[in-house]
Motif scaffolding. Structure first.
Motif, mmCIF file in Angstrom:
data_model
loop_
_atom_site.group_PDB
_atom_site.id
_atom_site.type_symbol
_atom_site.label_atom_id
_atom_site.label_comp_id
_atom_site.label_asym_id
_atom_site.label_seq_id
_atom_site.Cartn_x
_atom_site.Cartn_y
_atom_site.Cartn_z
ATOM 1 N N ASP A 24 0.833 -1.200 0.000
ATOM 2 C CA ASP A 24 0.000 0.000 0.000
ATOM 3 C C ASP A 24 0.869 1.252 0.000
ATOM 4 O O ASP A 24 1.916 1.286 0.638
ATOM 5 C CB ASP A 24 -0.908 0.031 1.242
ATOM 6 C CG ASP A 24 -1.900 -1.115 1.256
ATOM 7 O OD1 ASP A 24 -2.384 -1.471 0.172
ATOM 8 O OD2 ASP A 24 -2.184 -1.653 2.348
ATOM 9 N N TYR A 25 0.404 2.247 -0.693
ATOM 10 C CA TYR A 25 1.016 3.564 -0.614
ATOM 11 C C TYR A 25 -0.068 4.614 -0.842
ATOM 12 O O TYR A 25 -1.198 4.279 -1.237
ATOM 13 C CB TYR A 25 2.162 3.722 -1.624
ATOM 14 C CG TYR A 25 1.766 3.621 -3.074
ATOM 15 C CD1 TYR A 25 1.474 4.762 -3.822
ATOM 16 C CD2 TYR A 25 1.703 2.382 -3.709
ATOM 17 C CE1 TYR A 25 1.125 4.676 -5.152
ATOM 18 C CE2 TYR A 25 1.352 2.278 -5.047
ATOM 19 C CZ TYR A 25 1.066 3.426 -5.763
ATOM 20 O OH TYR A 25 0.724 3.330 -7.087
ATOM 21 N N CYS A 26 0.259 5.844 -0.594
ATOM 22 C CA CYS A 26 -0.741 6.907 -0.628
ATOM 23 C C CYS A 26 -0.354 7.974 -1.647
ATOM 24 O O CYS A 26 0.779 8.450 -1.647
ATOM 25 C CB CYS A 26 -0.892 7.530 0.760
ATOM 26 S SG CYS A 26 -2.411 8.465 0.969
ATOM 27 N N TYR A 28 -1.126 11.671 -2.467
ATOM 28 C CA TYR A 28 -1.757 12.832 -1.831
ATOM 29 C C TYR A 28 -2.285 13.787 -2.884
ATOM 30 O O TYR A 28 -1.625 14.054 -3.900
ATOM 31 C CB TYR A 28 -0.759 13.539 -0.910
ATOM 32 C CG TYR A 28 -0.457 12.742 0.327
ATOM 33 C CD1 TYR A 28 -1.319 12.769 1.409
ATOM 34 C CD2 TYR A 28 0.674 11.933 0.394
ATOM 35 C CE1 TYR A 28 -1.058 12.023 2.551
ATOM 36 C CE2 TYR A 28 0.946 11.183 1.526
ATOM 37 C CZ TYR A 28 0.075 11.236 2.599
ATOM 38 O OH TYR A 28 0.331 10.484 3.715
ATOM 39 N N GLY A 39 -5.427 11.990 1.197
ATOM 40 C CA GLY A 39 -4.683 10.933 0.519
ATOM 41 C C GLY A 39 -5.603 9.963 -0.196
ATOM 42 O O GLY A 39 -6.753 9.777 0.184
ATOM 43 N N ARG A 40 -5.084 9.368 -1.261
ATOM 44 C CA ARG A 40 -5.797 8.316 -1.990
ATOM 45 C C ARG A 40 -4.987 7.035 -1.843
ATOM 46 O O ARG A 40 -3.843 6.955 -2.298
ATOM 47 C CB ARG A 40 -5.973 8.692 -3.461
ATOM 48 C CG ARG A 40 -6.664 7.598 -4.280
ATOM 49 C CD ARG A 40 -6.719 7.946 -5.753
ATOM 50 N NE ARG A 40 -7.758 8.927 -6.037
ATOM 51 C CZ ARG A 40 -7.520 10.121 -6.546
ATOM 52 N NH1 ARG A 40 -6.263 10.496 -6.784
ATOM 53 N NH2 ARG A 40 -8.493 10.954 -6.815
ATOM 54 N N LEU A 41 -5.567 6.040 -1.184
ATOM 55 C CA LEU A 41 -4.857 4.785 -0.936
ATOM 56 C C LEU A 41 -4.779 3.950 -2.208
ATOM 57 O O LEU A 41 -5.796 3.674 -2.841
ATOM 58 C CB LEU A 41 -5.564 3.994 0.160
ATOM 59 C CG LEU A 41 -4.902 2.660 0.551
ATOM 60 C CD1 LEU A 41 -3.545 2.909 1.195
ATOM 61 C CD2 LEU A 41 -5.801 1.867 1.485
#
Length: 379
Positions: A24-26, A28, A39-41
């Motif tokens: 997972d990363y975000c 922004y 943020g958008r996961l």
């Protein structure tokens, strides 16, 4: 495999013996400082156990999406819809309120039961029911229920909705939203002149007045307990609203479009001194020029954005004369001519597990000779 829907070779390709969980990363949203940069996961499925299975199911789901009546493929199709509206319904334009909608957290908000049912109903309408609907649905269900990922050394599994990242996420989400699109456009209490949806962004020229618009907003938010819409509308028709990479506005009884870039856009084009192949750096300004030509509907807007983008490229180190030449080539083009390469389809059944692997060295001028030699003697 036992049902005959896939070949043994394809089954072997689907099973990744060296798989690992996704991560997972975000991303922004730096263009929304007023919301404290939400943020958008994103869940990357690269190398995950379900990566190839998701790609296989997406191959068939995408074939359904292209026929959905309210789904936009890209901004080019949006421009064609606007042009069509201008030609077929000119009497309505002076009464229009330009409206855009956003589906709040669309991907994780789609209920699995709702999404799989929508997929089933549309897959069953195919002219050729191969592979079977059951197999495609099972592959989709597995990718939804086994979305396992890591973040900060902690394992997570998504219980509902689809992640943003798997191959089939966009196609699945578009199909899942189709029943809601259909209900919205077939309610006789509201007159929908045009409903264009690109993923979670919707454009609708509203013709029933502001009071009815708010009533409509409340109604569509009652259609599903998890699917909610936010609304933005133009108080000044000439100022217009932003939709995708366009600003849409009304002038002289005509819906116009021009280029829109977010305030956070730094126009950080690839530096021309990069070690990328030369054609890459020459194609970037050509693509930008065609994009500006395609989006603007007024000549004055074209000239303004043309000069500003030439300056953006010059600021990145490009030669002003060569950039101006590329932009001038587009002056005589029809702005609504199709732009870009035709879609490339991929046939999974013809996938060769033992095919040749082309040499792909890191981009660097010193590698040019080695690449030419390898391509010359490949066999």
């Amino acid at each position: 495999l036992e049902a005959g829907d896939i070949s043994k070779r394809l089954a072997t390709w689907m099973v990744n013996e060296e798989s690992r969980p996704g991560y997972d990363y975000c991303n922004y949203k730096v263009h929304k400082p007023q919301a404290n940069y939400p943020g958008r996961l994103i869940t990357s499925g690269c190398g995950s156990p379900t990566e190839n299975l998701a790609a296989w199911s997406d191959y068939y789901l995408k074939q359904i999406v292209v026929d959905l009546p309210y789904v936009l493929k890209d901004s080019s199709e949006f421009l064609y819809q606007i042009q069509k509206f201008n030609l077929t319904q000119p009497e309505k334009i002076n009464d229009i309120i330009l409206v855009s909608w956003d589906v709040v957290a669309m991907f994780p908000s789609i209920d699995n039961v709702m999404g799989l049912k929508a997929c089933h109903d549309l897959l069953e309408k195919r002219d050729v029911l191969f592979p079977s609907t059951t197999s495609i649905l099972e592959a989709t269900r597995i990718t939804l229920e086994n979305n396992i990922s890591y973040f900060n050394n902690v394992a997570f599994v998504q219980n509902n909705g689809t992640a943003m990242g798997p191959h089939n996420a966009c196609s699945y989400a578009d199909i899942a939203m189709h029943p809601i699109d259909h209900v919205i456009n077939n309610n006789k209490d509201f007159s929908i002149a045009l409903w264009c949806r690109f993923k979670d962004d919707i454009f609708c020229p509203w013709i029933m007045g502001l009071e009815k618009l708010h009533e409509f907003h409340a109604w569509i938010n009652s259609l599903h307990p998890k699917i909610k819409f936010t609304m933005n509308y133009a108080e000044d028709p000439l100022e217009g609203i932003e939709y995708l990479d366009t600003r849409v506005y009304i002038k002289n009884s005509f819906i116009h479009t021009t280029l829109y870039t977010k305030p956070s856009d730094t126009h950080a084009y690839l530096n021309p001194n990069s070690c990328h192949p030369k054609h890459v750096c020459s194609n970037i300004p050509q693509g930008a020029a065609k994009r500006i030509k395609r989006i603007r509907s007024e000549e004055s807007e074209h000239s303004k954005h043309k000069m500003s983008h030439i300056n953006h490229f010059v600021n990145r180190g490009y030669n002003r004369e060569s950039i101006s030449t590329e932009f001038n080539k587009c002056d005589d083009l029809d702005r609504l001519d199709p732009i870009g390469d035709p879609e490339i389809s991929f046939n999974f059944e013809n996938k060769e597990c033992g095919r040749r692997i082309p040499p792909v060295p890191d981009p660097h001028p010193s590698h040019a000779g080695a690449t030419r030699a390898a391509n010359k003697h490949k066999h």
